[in-house]
Design an enzyme around this catalytic site. Sequence first.
Site, PDB file in Angstrom:
ATOM      1  N   ILE A 151       0.870  -1.183   0.000  1.00 42.32           N
ATOM      2  CA  ILE A 151       0.000   0.000   0.000  1.00 42.32           C
ATOM      3  C   ILE A 151       0.902   1.226   0.000  1.00 42.32           C
ATOM      4  O   ILE A 151       1.364   1.687   1.037  1.00 42.32           O
ATOM      5  CB  ILE A 151      -0.954   0.012   1.207  1.00 42.32           C
ATOM      6  N   HIS A 152       1.178   1.738  -1.195  1.00 46.27           N
ATOM      7  CA  HIS A 152       2.023   2.921  -1.352  1.00 46.27           C
ATOM      8  C   HIS A 152       1.141   4.158  -1.498  1.00 46.27           C
ATOM      9  O   HIS A 152      -0.076   4.087  -1.301  1.00 46.27           O
ATOM     10  CB  HIS A 152       2.998   2.740  -2.526  1.00 46.27           C
ATOM     11  N   ALA A 153       1.728   5.294  -1.808  1.00 49.87           N
ATOM     12  CA  ALA A 153       1.035   6.587  -1.744  1.00 49.87           C
ATOM     13  C   ALA A 153      -0.268   6.655  -2.546  1.00 49.87           C
ATOM     14  O   ALA A 153      -1.285   7.115  -2.027  1.00 49.87           O
ATOM     15  CB  ALA A 153       1.978   7.704  -2.180  1.00 49.87           C
TER      16      ALA A 153
END
Length: 88
Positions: free
Chosen positions: A14-16
């Site tokens: 879960i990145h930006a």
Amino acid sequence: MEQKSYVIIDETGIHARPATMLVQTASKFDSDIQLEYNGKKVNLKSIMGVMSLGVGKDAEITIYADGSDETDAIEAITDILSKEGLTK
């Protein structure tokens, strides 16, 4: 209270970008919505909280929703996780 667990399949976790989509989706609901990872719960309406967890590939997360629109919230979050390629 409703809850649902997921396994993250995206290589970068879960990145930006997907975190922003999750926060925007959660913020549309009145329910209290939390994300749990490794025993730590954060407010899913807080980008800083979500990013602070550092959720990576193969991580198991659980979403909790408590309130008048909890079922709709879980469904919307499930859709976003799928559309963003985070879960199957």
